[in-house]
Every structure is written in C-alpha cells, then in structure tokens.
Scaffold this active site. Sequence first.
Site, PDB file in Angstrom:
ATOM      1  CB  SER A 118      -0.860   0.036   1.265  1.00  0.00           C
ATOM      2  OG  SER A 118      -1.667  -1.103   1.337  1.00  0.00           O
ATOM      3  CG  HIS A 139      -2.159  -0.594  -4.193  1.00  0.00           C
ATOM      4  ND1 HIS A 139      -2.461   0.708  -3.892  1.00  0.00           N
ATOM      5  CD2 HIS A 139      -2.539  -1.318  -3.105  1.00  0.00           C
ATOM      6  CE1 HIS A 139      -2.990   0.767  -2.682  1.00  0.00           C
ATOM      7  NE2 HIS A 139      -3.049  -0.447  -2.192  1.00  0.00           N
ATOM      8  CD  GLU A 151      -2.060   3.793  -6.357  1.00  0.00           C
ATOM      9  OE1 GLU A 151      -2.236   3.077  -5.344  1.00  0.00           O
ATOM     10  OE2 GLU A 151      -1.856   5.007  -6.286  1.00  0.00           O
ATOM     11  CG  ASN A 189      -3.211   3.553   0.860  1.00  0.00           C
ATOM     12  OD1 ASN A 189      -4.242   3.582   1.512  1.00  0.00           O
ATOM     13  ND2 ASN A 189      -2.844   2.504   0.144  1.00  0.00           N
TER      14      ASN A 189
HETATM   15  N1  LIG Z   1      -6.104  -4.629   3.760  1.00  0.00           N
HETATM   16  C1  LIG Z   1      -6.332  -3.848   2.714  1.00  0.00           C
HETATM   17  O1  LIG Z   1      -7.440  -3.310   2.533  1.00  0.00           O
HETATM   18  C2  LIG Z   1      -5.238  -3.617   1.690  1.00  0.00           C
HETATM   19  C3  LIG Z   1      -5.569  -2.997   0.476  1.00  0.00           C
HETATM   20  C4  LIG Z   1      -4.590  -2.862  -0.516  1.00  0.00           C
HETATM   21  C5  LIG Z   1      -3.296  -3.337  -0.267  1.00  0.00           C
HETATM   22  N2  LIG Z   1      -3.002  -3.930   0.921  1.00  0.00           N
HETATM   23  C6  LIG Z   1      -1.627  -4.447   1.107  1.00  0.00           C
HETATM   24  O2  LIG Z   1      -1.661  -5.858   0.876  1.00  0.00           O
HETATM   25  C7  LIG Z   1      -0.651  -6.502   1.687  1.00  0.00           C
HETATM   26  C8  LIG Z   1      -1.327  -7.548   2.558  1.00  0.00           C
HETATM   27  O3  LIG Z   1      -2.260  -6.901   3.405  1.00  0.00           O
HETATM   28  P1  LIG Z   1      -3.434  -7.712   4.123  1.00  0.00           P
HETATM   29  O4  LIG Z   1      -4.398  -6.697   4.620  1.00  0.00           O
HETATM   30  O5  LIG Z   1      -3.910  -8.828   3.240  1.00  0.00           O
HETATM   31  O6  LIG Z   1      -2.619  -8.321   5.374  1.00  0.00           O
HETATM   32  P2  LIG Z   1      -3.052  -9.516   6.354  1.00  0.00           P
HETATM   33  O7  LIG Z   1      -2.407  -9.210   7.651  1.00  0.00           O
HETATM   34  O8  LIG Z   1      -4.525  -9.759   6.290  1.00  0.00           O
HETATM   35  O9  LIG Z   1      -2.337 -10.812   5.680  1.00  0.00           O
HETATM   36  C9  LIG Z   1      -0.949 -10.930   5.521  1.00  0.00           C
HETATM   37  C10 LIG Z   1      -0.612 -12.410   5.391  1.00  0.00           C
HETATM   38  O10 LIG Z   1       0.783 -12.505   5.013  1.00  0.00           O
HETATM   39  C11 LIG Z   1       1.303 -13.666   5.636  1.00  0.00           C
HETATM   40  N3  LIG Z   1       2.770 -13.566   5.645  1.00  0.00           N
HETATM   41  C12 LIG Z   1       3.565 -12.772   6.424  1.00  0.00           C
HETATM   42  N4  LIG Z   1       4.851 -12.977   6.124  1.00  0.00           N
HETATM   43  C13 LIG Z   1       4.892 -13.920   5.141  1.00  0.00           C
HETATM   44  C14 LIG Z   1       5.952 -14.564   4.418  1.00  0.00           C
HETATM   45  N5  LIG Z   1       7.230 -14.269   4.659  1.00  0.00           N
HETATM   46  N6  LIG Z   1       5.627 -15.488   3.490  1.00  0.00           N
HETATM   47  C15 LIG Z   1       4.324 -15.794   3.251  1.00  0.00           C
HETATM   48  N7  LIG Z   1       3.277 -15.235   3.908  1.00  0.00           N
HETATM   49  C16 LIG Z   1       3.564 -14.303   4.839  1.00  0.00           C
HETATM   50  C17 LIG Z   1       0.661 -13.663   7.021  1.00  0.00           C
HETATM   51  O11 LIG Z   1       0.707 -14.970   7.602  1.00  0.00           O
HETATM   52  C18 LIG Z   1      -0.775 -13.204   6.696  1.00  0.00           C
HETATM   53  O12 LIG Z   1      -1.653 -14.297   6.475  1.00  0.00           O
HETATM   54  C19 LIG Z   1       0.026  -5.393   2.488  1.00  0.00           C
HETATM   55  O13 LIG Z   1       1.188  -4.993   1.804  1.00  0.00           O
HETATM   56  C20 LIG Z   1      -1.025  -4.281   2.494  1.00  0.00           C
HETATM   57  O14 LIG Z   1      -0.476  -2.989   2.645  1.00  0.00           O
HETATM   58  C21 LIG Z   1      -3.946  -4.094   1.904  1.00  0.00           C
END
Ligand SMILES: NC(=O)c1ccc[n+]([C@@H]2O[C@H](COP(=O)([O-])OP(=O)(O)OC[C@H]3O[C@@H](n4cnc5c(N)ncnc54)[C@H](O)[C@@H]3O)[C@@H](O)[C@H]2O)c1
Length: 281
Positions: A118, A139, A151, A189
């Site tokens: 993000s 993104h 994005e 963001n």
């Molecule tokens: N939540 C949102 O609305 C949103 C929107 C757009 C982008 N993002 C981005 O997407 C990414 C994920 O966010 P999220 O909300 O899904 O997070 P989340 O916390 O729901 O999930 C992250 C997952 O990654 C896993 N993980 C951590 N380290 C790891 C590794 N080394 N190898 C494999 N798996 C691993 C964790 O076990 C977890 O299940 C982030 O970079 C976030 O900024 C999030």
Amino acid sequence: MRHISVIGSGTMGNGIAHTFAQFGFDVSLVDINPDALSKALLTIADNLDRQIKKGTITDSDKLHTLGRIATYSSVADGVKAADFVVEAATENEAVKLGLFAELDRLCPAHTILTSNTSSISITKIASATSRPDKVIGMHFMNPVPVMKLVEVIKGYATSVDTITTIIALSKQLDKVPVESNDYPGFVANRILMPMINEAIYALYEGVADAEAIDTVMKLGMAHPMGPLQLADFIGLDVCLSILRVLHSGFGNPKYAPCPLLVNMVAAGKLGRKSGQGFYRY
Ligand SMILES: NC(=O)c1ccc[n+]([C@@H]2O[C@H](COP(=O)([O-])OP(=O)(O)OC[C@H]3O[C@@H](n4cnc5c(N)ncnc54)[C@H](O)[C@@H]3O)[C@@H](O)[C@H]2O)c1
C-alpha cells in the site's frame, strides 16, 4: 503468463487468488501460516457463493475457480512454476525485503515480481533483487473481486516491458489500471490515509462518536462507507503501517498517526479481521 503465485493469504491475498483463478489462471497461494491458508479457502468459497447468488457466475464457475487454486506453506514449493508473483504479505518493509530476496533466488529468471504494498517503496523492494527491471507495484483494492482499480507503480528501474505486461494483465482481469510513480503511499493511500487519520483524530478529540463521523461522510460526501468503517475493513494495523511510511517518507508531521490508532493496534483491536475495531463484528 498462465501461472501466478500469490504470497500471503490474508485479507488481500485471498481476493487476489480468487480473481486470478476466476479468470482462468493457475494459482499457487502461499502463506507461512497454514491456518491463514485454510481460512482463505473458506473465504474464497463464501465469496464465490455470493457471486452465484448475484447471478454473476455459475456453480460450475465456482468449482473451476476453486480447482485452479493450490495452497503451499513453503515459498520454495509455491513459486517454482511462477510466471509472475503477486506479493501480498504483511505491510512491513523488513518482511518484504526478505521475501523479495528469497523470491529472486527461487523464481525462474523470466518471473515478474509484483508487490501489492500500500505504501512501501517499490524501488527499495526491487533493490533486494537482482532483477529490478522486473519488479513493479500491482496495488489491488479491497475487496479484490469487486473493486475495479489496480494502481500500477513504476519503480526507478522498472522496464517498459514489465509495465506493458502488467497493464495488459490487469485488463485481462477486467480491471482498470492506473499508473503512478514511486513516492510514499503512491496516489491512493497518500489521499485516503490522511482522511482516515483525521476521522480518528475527530473521534479521539470527542468531536463526535464513530457512527456520527461515518454518517457525515456517507450522507454528506456520498462516500459508500464512512472512514472509520473503511479503516476497520482495511485493518487498523495496515492503516498504522501506511501512516508510518508516509510520516517517515515525507518527514512531515501532518502524517503522524493518531495516538488512538496506535493504542488500538497495541491492544489487538485491528478491525474486522480481529472482531473489533471502531465497530464490533
Ligand atoms: N487490507 C487492505 O485493505 C489492503 C488494500 C490494498 C493493499 N493492501 C496491502 O496488501 C498486503 C497484505 O495486506 P493484508 O491486509 O492482506 O494483510 P493480512 O495481515 O490480512 O495478511 C498478511 C498475510 O501474510 C502472511 N505472511 C507474512 N509474512 C509472510 C511470508 N514471509 N511469506 C508468506 N506469507 C507471509 C501472514 O501470515 C498473513 O496471512 C500489504 O502490503 C497491504 O499494505 C492491503
């Protein structure tokens, strides 16, 4: 470009896997936490059921979509056959730098490595690899199967070939790609998080309660969801991480996260995924 590996099966990873599988790609969904993988498969099945109810897909589409997703708890096994990777692991720079060094070592030479980050610098993430020309930001927005925007963030060394491929790939998923340069928070963001942070400050200072703040933004500004509810959906830990990247990246105090957000994350109130944030789930 048929085989995609999605790293991380949390809020975003399950939606990204769902979307690619629905559009006919073979998907390897990888997470170091096996519980997150089982939960992701259940979420994908539920979301496919919702699409069936809406009449946008059939029962057989659901079976084919699920049949195209394999899960792995080892990154090495999950990326062997990848034509491209979408990394959607925890929003933490050290985690992403470690992962991209690992992906660079384990993936075939032609594999394009994308990050769903993000806010974290794509140029910095690319510097952990020996193929910075093949590293790019992709993104997606939450919920991925529904939201149209992707994005596309160009790092300092991202090649024109890589950009062209990812733009075409986004269109294959029926998404609308928008290009952005690599500065903290990119476009989405940089604009969204200060609004969410200000809504949290309004709550913290007692200007109004959570429901009132969200109602003002829904009915007054025609936002489909209020900023506090949206923060709960994104994950308060994710919001805090993004604000910290904006704060340190621009060195401007206007991005400092509200102390209430910091406290809620420390208390494990992460929003919908933990059952409680500004609202209860
Ligand atoms: N939540 C949102 O609305 C949103 C929107 C757009 C982008 N993002 C981005 O997407 C990414 C994920 O966010 P999220 O909300 O899904 O997070 P989340 O916390 O729901 O999930 C992250 C997952 O990654 C896993 N993980 C951590 N380290 C790891 C590794 N080394 N190898 C494999 N798996 C691993 C964790 O076990 C977890 O299940 C982030 O970079 C976030 O900024 C999030």
